[in-house]
Structures are given as C-alpha cells and as structure tokens.
Write a protein that holds these residues in place. Structure first.
Motif, PDB file in Angstrom:
ATOM      1  N   ALA A   1      68.204 -19.390  72.036  1.00 41.89           N
ATOM      2  CA  ALA A   1      67.220 -19.567  70.973  1.00 41.89           C
ATOM      3  C   ALA A   1      65.883 -18.930  71.356  1.00 41.89           C
ATOM      4  N   LEU A   2      65.443 -19.142  72.587  1.00 44.26           N
ATOM      5  CA  LEU A   2      64.196 -18.534  73.043  1.00 44.26           C
ATOM      6  C   LEU A   2      64.250 -17.008  72.999  1.00 44.26           C
ATOM      7  N   LEU A   3      65.417 -16.480  73.280  1.00 43.71           N
ATOM      8  CA  LEU A   3      65.588 -15.021  73.320  1.00 43.71           C
ATOM      9  C   LEU A   3      66.026 -14.434  71.977  1.00 43.71           C
ATOM     10  N   ASN A   4      66.317 -15.311  71.011  1.00 40.62           N
ATOM     11  CA  ASN A   4      66.839 -14.872  69.716  1.00 40.62           C
ATOM     12  C   ASN A   4      68.122 -14.051  69.888  1.00 40.62           C
ATOM     13  N   LEU A   5      69.023 -14.574  70.726  1.00 42.14           N
ATOM     14  CA  LEU A   5      70.313 -13.934  70.988  1.00 42.14           C
ATOM     15  C   LEU A   5      71.424 -14.716  70.300  1.00 42.14           C
ATOM     16  N   SER A   6      72.359 -14.016  69.721  1.00 42.03           N
ATOM     17  CA  SER A   6      73.539 -14.680  69.164  1.00 42.03           C
ATOM     18  C   SER A   6      74.523 -14.966  70.301  1.00 42.03           C
ATOM     19  N   GLN A   7      75.494 -15.809  70.016  1.00 41.40           N
ATOM     20  CA  GLN A   7      76.538 -16.062  71.001  1.00 41.40           C
ATOM     21  C   GLN A   7      77.269 -14.767  71.327  1.00 41.40           C
ATOM     22  N   LYS A   8      77.520 -13.954  70.325  1.00 40.77           N
ATOM     23  CA  LYS A   8      78.227 -12.687  70.533  1.00 40.77           C
ATOM     24  C   LYS A   8      77.413 -11.749  71.418  1.00 40.77           C
ATOM     25  N   GLN A   9      76.114 -11.668  71.181  1.00 38.27           N
ATOM     26  CA  GLN A   9      75.271 -10.798  72.003  1.00 38.27           C
ATOM     27  C   GLN A   9      75.287 -11.246  73.462  1.00 38.27           C
ATOM     28  N   LEU A  10      75.206 -12.548  73.685  1.00 41.34           N
ATOM     29  CA  LEU A  10      75.258 -13.059  75.057  1.00 41.34           C
ATOM     30  C   LEU A  10      76.608 -12.766  75.682  1.00 41.34           C
ATOM     31  N   ALA A  11      77.672 -13.021  74.946  1.00 37.39           N
ATOM     32  CA  ALA A  11      79.019 -12.773  75.464  1.00 37.39           C
ATOM     33  C   ALA A  11      79.197 -11.307  75.839  1.00 37.39           C
ATOM     34  N   ASP A  12      78.790 -10.413  74.950  1.00 34.93           N
ATOM     35  CA  ASP A  12      78.916  -8.978  75.225  1.00 34.93           C
ATOM     36  C   ASP A  12      78.119  -8.574  76.458  1.00 34.93           C
ATOM     37  N   ALA A  13      76.887  -9.055  76.557  1.00 35.41           N
ATOM     38  CA  ALA A  13      76.026  -8.687  77.685  1.00 35.41           C
ATOM     39  C   ALA A  13      76.573  -9.227  79.006  1.00 35.41           C
ATOM     40  N   ALA A  14      77.207 -10.395  78.958  1.00 35.25           N
ATOM     41  CA  ALA A  14      77.748 -11.017  80.175  1.00 35.25           C
ATOM     42  C   ALA A  14      79.164 -10.550  80.499  1.00 35.25           C
ATOM     43  N   GLY A  15      79.797  -9.856  79.559  1.00 34.68           N
ATOM     44  CA  GLY A  15      81.162  -9.394  79.797  1.00 34.68           C
ATOM     45  C   GLY A  15      82.192 -10.511  79.723  1.00 34.68           C
ATOM     46  N   VAL A  16      81.904 -11.516  78.887  1.00 36.27           N
ATOM     47  CA  VAL A  16      82.849 -12.610  78.679  1.00 36.27           C
ATOM     48  C   VAL A  16      83.218 -12.642  77.199  1.00 36.27           C
ATOM     49  N   SER A  17      84.217 -13.420  76.856  1.00 35.25           N
ATOM     50  CA  SER A  17      84.634 -13.479  75.457  1.00 35.25           C
ATOM     51  C   SER A  17      83.691 -14.380  74.655  1.00 35.25           C
ATOM     52  N   LEU A  18      83.642 -14.109  73.365  1.00 40.75           N
ATOM     53  CA  LEU A  18      82.857 -14.945  72.460  1.00 40.75           C
ATOM     54  C   LEU A  18      83.370 -16.381  72.505  1.00 40.75           C
ATOM     55  N   ARG A  19      84.683 -16.552  72.563  1.00 35.77           N
ATOM     56  CA  ARG A  19      85.262 -17.904  72.643  1.00 35.77           C
ATOM     57  C   ARG A  19      84.810 -18.647  73.890  1.00 35.77           C
ATOM     58  N   THR A  20      84.611 -17.927  74.971  1.00 33.79           N
ATOM     59  CA  THR A  20      84.129 -18.559  76.200  1.00 33.79           C
ATOM     60  C   THR A  20      82.747 -19.157  75.976  1.00 33.79           C
ATOM     61  N   VAL A  21      81.848 -18.386  75.387  1.00 33.22           N
ATOM     62  CA  VAL A  21      80.492 -18.874  75.128  1.00 33.22           C
ATOM     63  C   VAL A  21      80.525 -20.014  74.112  1.00 33.22           C
ATOM     64  N   GLN A  22      81.281 -19.853  73.045  1.00 33.81           N
ATOM     65  CA  GLN A  22      81.366 -20.892  72.022  1.00 33.81           C
ATOM     66  C   GLN A  22      81.897 -22.201  72.595  1.00 33.81           C
ATOM     67  N   GLY A  23      82.975 -22.117  73.334  1.00 39.43           N
ATOM     68  CA  GLY A  23      83.576 -23.317  73.922  1.00 39.43           C
ATOM     69  C   GLY A  23      82.661 -23.985  74.927  1.00 39.43           C
ATOM     70  N   PHE A  24      81.983 -23.196  75.734  1.00 39.89           N
ATOM     71  CA  PHE A  24      81.063 -23.741  76.720  1.00 39.89           C
ATOM     72  C   PHE A  24      79.905 -24.457  76.034  1.00 39.89           C
ATOM     73  N   GLU A  25      79.302 -23.816  75.043  1.00 40.98           N
ATOM     74  CA  GLU A  25      78.156 -24.424  74.369  1.00 40.98           C
ATOM     75  C   GLU A  25      78.533 -25.687  73.595  1.00 40.98           C
TER      76      GLU A  25
END
Length: 79
Positions: free
Chosen positions: A12-36
């Motif tokens: 939220a502070l960075l105005n990043l979507s889950q997809k943007q974070l996942a792509d930048a970290a090299g992980v799947s979108l589902r990984t970020v979604q499930g973790f959050e």
C-alpha cells in the motif's frame, strides 16, 4: 521475517499490486495472494525475494516484541 499484514501495508505504501510484487520477486501471484490472506507460509527463498524487493524500494520492516509494522524510507532530499 515478514508477516502477511506487513506485506499488505508495504504494498500500500508503495502503491504496488500483488501482481507487481510477485513479478518483481519472481514468485507466483498465487504465492503472494495466499501469503497475504494467511493461507500459505512462504518458503525461505520466496520470503527473501519479497523482502528484498520491498527493501530495495525503501520499505523497512519493524518487528518488536509488542508490535510489528512497516515504514517507507525516503531520501530526505528536496527537489
């Protein structure tokens, strides 16, 4: 070690979507979604990758005995 709420707050502070974070970290979108959501724990490599991306963008994870949070480091330079 990042907590799900810290991840959401940092994005939220960075105005990043889950997809943007996942792509930048090299992980799947589902990984970020499930973790959050708290449905999934991260493997060490995924956690390190997410923390590294957030750290590189200025996020500082705060973990103390009685509370956790995030803050955004700014350069302090005025334009």
């Amino acid at each position: 070690m990042i907590a799900p709420g810290q991840c959401r707050a940092a994005r939220a502070l960075l105005n990043l979507s889950q997809k943007q974070l996942a792509d930048a970290a090299g992980v799947s979108l589902r990984t970020v979604q499930g973790f959050e959501r708290g449905d999934r724990t991260l493997h060490r490599l995924a956690m390190n990758a997410i923390e590294r991306v957030l750290n590189d963008k200025g996020i500082v994870l705060i973990t103390q005995t009685d509370w956790i949070g995030v803050k955004l480091k700014t350069s302090g330079n005025s334009a």
